[in-house]
Enzyme design. Structure first.
Site, PDB file in Angstrom:
ATOM      1  N   ILE A 167     -27.922 -77.922  56.640  1.00 57.57           N
ATOM      2  CA  ILE A 167     -26.554 -77.432  56.503  1.00 57.57           C
ATOM      3  C   ILE A 167     -26.281 -76.247  57.431  1.00 57.57           C
ATOM      4  O   ILE A 167     -25.152 -76.070  57.902  1.00 57.57           O
ATOM      5  CB  ILE A 167     -26.256 -77.070  55.030  1.00 57.57           C
ATOM      6  CG1 ILE A 167     -24.766 -76.736  54.840  1.00 57.57           C
ATOM      7  CG2 ILE A 167     -27.144 -75.941  54.559  1.00 57.57           C
ATOM      8  CD1 ILE A 167     -24.370 -76.553  53.384  1.00 57.57           C
TER       9      ILE A 167
ATOM     10  N   ASP B 261     -24.236 -81.391  55.928  1.00 60.32           N
ATOM     11  CA  ASP B 261     -24.354 -81.092  54.501  1.00 60.32           C
ATOM     12  C   ASP B 261     -24.681 -82.371  53.746  1.00 60.32           C
ATOM     13  O   ASP B 261     -23.901 -83.333  53.786  1.00 60.32           O
ATOM     14  CB  ASP B 261     -23.021 -80.496  54.029  1.00 60.32           C
ATOM     15  CG  ASP B 261     -23.040 -79.991  52.598  1.00 60.32           C
ATOM     16  OD1 ASP B 261     -23.954 -80.362  51.837  1.00 60.32           O
ATOM     17  OD2 ASP B 261     -22.114 -79.233  52.237  1.00 60.32           O
TER      18      ASP B 261
ATOM     19  N   ASN C  79     -35.699 -83.643  51.443  1.00 57.12           N
ATOM     20  CA  ASN C  79     -36.286 -82.354  51.094  1.00 57.12           C
ATOM     21  C   ASN C  79     -35.254 -81.286  50.747  1.00 57.12           C
ATOM     22  O   ASN C  79     -35.571 -80.313  50.069  1.00 57.12           O
ATOM     23  CB  ASN C  79     -37.148 -81.887  52.276  1.00 57.12           C
ATOM     24  CG  ASN C  79     -37.566 -80.441  52.174  1.00 57.12           C
ATOM     25  OD1 ASN C  79     -38.481 -80.091  51.440  1.00 57.12           O
ATOM     26  ND2 ASN C  79     -36.875 -79.575  52.920  1.00 57.12           N
TER      27      ASN C  79
ATOM     28  N   SER D 223     -40.027 -81.482  42.058  1.00 61.35           N
ATOM     29  CA  SER D 223     -40.549 -80.184  41.641  1.00 61.35           C
ATOM     30  C   SER D 223     -41.383 -80.392  40.395  1.00 61.35           C
ATOM     31  O   SER D 223     -41.266 -81.426  39.711  1.00 61.35           O
ATOM     32  CB  SER D 223     -39.373 -79.231  41.335  1.00 61.35           C
ATOM     33  OG  SER D 223     -39.793 -78.094  40.616  1.00 61.35           O
TER      34      SER D 223
ATOM     35  N   TYR E 127     -31.245 -77.288  37.780  1.00 61.06           N
ATOM     36  CA  TYR E 127     -32.412 -77.528  38.623  1.00 61.06           C
ATOM     37  C   TYR E 127     -33.340 -78.549  37.958  1.00 61.06           C
ATOM     38  O   TYR E 127     -33.771 -79.517  38.599  1.00 61.06           O
ATOM     39  CB  TYR E 127     -33.151 -76.214  38.869  1.00 61.06           C
ATOM     40  CG  TYR E 127     -34.235 -76.325  39.915  1.00 61.06           C
ATOM     41  CD1 TYR E 127     -33.924 -76.335  41.268  1.00 61.06           C
ATOM     42  CD2 TYR E 127     -35.576 -76.433  39.547  1.00 61.06           C
ATOM     43  CE1 TYR E 127     -34.913 -76.444  42.234  1.00 61.06           C
ATOM     44  CE2 TYR E 127     -36.569 -76.551  40.499  1.00 61.06           C
ATOM     45  CZ  TYR E 127     -36.237 -76.552  41.847  1.00 61.06           C
ATOM     46  OH  TYR E 127     -37.212 -76.676  42.794  1.00 61.06           O
TER      47      TYR E 127
ATOM     48  N   LYS F  21     -34.014 -82.368  39.349  1.00 62.65           N
ATOM     49  CA  LYS F  21     -35.349 -82.771  39.778  1.00 62.65           C
ATOM     50  C   LYS F  21     -35.893 -83.921  38.939  1.00 62.65           C
ATOM     51  O   LYS F  21     -36.670 -84.742  39.434  1.00 62.65           O
ATOM     52  CB  LYS F  21     -36.291 -81.570  39.759  1.00 62.65           C
ATOM     53  CG  LYS F  21     -35.926 -80.494  40.788  1.00 62.65           C
ATOM     54  CD  LYS F  21     -35.903 -81.043  42.218  1.00 62.65           C
ATOM     55  CE  LYS F  21     -35.712 -79.951  43.259  1.00 62.65           C
ATOM     56  NZ  LYS F  21     -35.767 -80.465  44.644  1.00 62.65           N
TER      57      LYS F  21
ATOM     58  N   VAL G  86     -43.662 -72.507  45.954  1.00 66.71           N
ATOM     59  CA  VAL G  86     -44.000 -72.349  47.366  1.00 66.71           C
ATOM     60  C   VAL G  86     -43.204 -71.148  47.871  1.00 66.71           C
ATOM     61  O   VAL G  86     -41.995 -71.046  47.601  1.00 66.71           O
ATOM     62  CB  VAL G  86     -43.639 -73.621  48.161  1.00 66.71           C
ATOM     63  CG1 VAL G  86     -43.992 -73.456  49.642  1.00 66.71           C
ATOM     64  CG2 VAL G  86     -44.347 -74.847  47.572  1.00 66.71           C
TER      65      VAL G  86
ATOM     66  N   THR H 295     -41.089 -69.933  49.865  1.00 69.04           N
ATOM     67  CA  THR H 295     -40.002 -70.105  50.823  1.00 69.04           C
ATOM     68  C   THR H 295     -38.846 -69.198  50.405  1.00 69.04           C
ATOM     69  O   THR H 295     -38.897 -68.531  49.365  1.00 69.04           O
ATOM     70  CB  THR H 295     -39.540 -71.565  50.853  1.00 69.04           C
ATOM     71  OG1 THR H 295     -39.028 -71.925  49.548  1.00 69.04           O
ATOM     72  CG2 THR H 295     -40.693 -72.502  51.199  1.00 69.04           C
TER      73      THR H 295
END
Length: 274
Positions: free
Chosen positions: A40, A77, A104, A157, A175, A179, A208, A210
């Site tokens: 995006i 997007d 991803n 996840s 979330y 998932k 992770v 990130t």
């Protein structure tokens, strides 16, 4: 030099400008795959951290090219079917129909104080679930028509296998629901795709480091919800590295995964077993 186990293959990767997505792009390219990187490269108002930029996407291009890979980067997007369709068209034009899809792209809106639970829930579902559907729905029919098999990997996840951390907020519920929903997409499409030699699986990472996790608002949420701390792994590993997830992707898309479809693969240092 890495063995070119994916030479001649085309990989379509979403959320590829940084983090796990960049790692997947580099590692698949290292093994010979040509990459379509979609991101995006813009912020979403409800997300409490900065999303990737065009500069981040340019860095992915540079790192792929540094390992000898070919890459086309597209700004778009995953919530928008027209953006995904345009990226698929660009991929087909440059390299051909994808052999590999890595869905991803994702967001996580957990924060200390949630301003609007409904917005947090819907925005999370739109990126993490609808975005995955848009991606697979745009590419899988082309893979079926081509009739040369392929591999689709959906990044879920540990929250796609558990409900840990649930606090009633729109962000956490959205979330976890999104998932889990990714698993539903995988299991449903597996029935359709398997007779065509197309494999589809989900990967379930633990935390992770990130940008989605390593920001002040997420740390504030952790502070207020110690029982739901998502980095409570069974092994003495605080967090995983992006390369750990990329190696699981490679396992599924290379020859090693040629008979593997319909599975939920945790890469979680024992998190879901606790």
């Amino acid at each position: 030099m890495e063995q070119q186990s994916l030479a001649g293959k085309v990989a379509f990767i979403t959320g590829a400008a940084r983090g796990q997505g960049r790692s997947h792009a580099v590692e698949l390219a290292r093994r010979g795959a040509r990459i379509l990187a979609l991101d995006i490269c813009d912020d979403i108002a409800s997300v409490p951290y900065a999303l990737a930029t065009k500069s981040d996407l340019d860095q992915t291009v540079a790192e792929v090219e540094a390992v000898g890979g070919e890459i086309v980067a597209v700004k778009g997007d995953v919530r928008e079917t027209a953006d995904v369709a345009a990226a698929v068209d660009r991929c087909v034009e440059a390299f051909g129909v994808p052999d590999i899809v890595v869905a991803n792209a994702g967001i996580n809106l957990q924060r200390g104080q949630e301003p609007d639970a409904q917005v947090a829930f819907i925005d999370t579902i739109m990126v993490n679930l609808v975005g995955v559907w848009n991606t697979v729905h745009a590419i899988a029919p082309l893979m079926v028509e081509r009739d040369q098999g392929g591999s689709i990997v959906l990044i879920s996840s540990t929250n796609g296998l558990t409900g840990r951390g649930g606090d009633g907020s729109g962000a956490v519920t959205g979330y976890t629901a999104s998932k889990h929903g990714v698993v539903g997409i995988m299991r449903s499409l597996m029935i359709w795709l398997a007779p065509h030699g197309i494999r589809i699986n989900t990967i379930h990472p633990a935390g992770v480091p990130t940008a989605m996790v390593s920001h002040a608002e997420m740390q504030a949420w952790f502070a207020g919800n110690p029982a739901g701390h998502t980095m409570g792994n069974a092994m003495p590993v605080p967090m995983l590295d992006p390369i750990d997830i990329s190696r699981a992707v490679l396992y599924l898309v290379e020859e090693s995964g040629r008979h593997i479809t319909g599975i939920t693969l945790p890469v979680d240092a024992g998190f879901t077993g606790k």
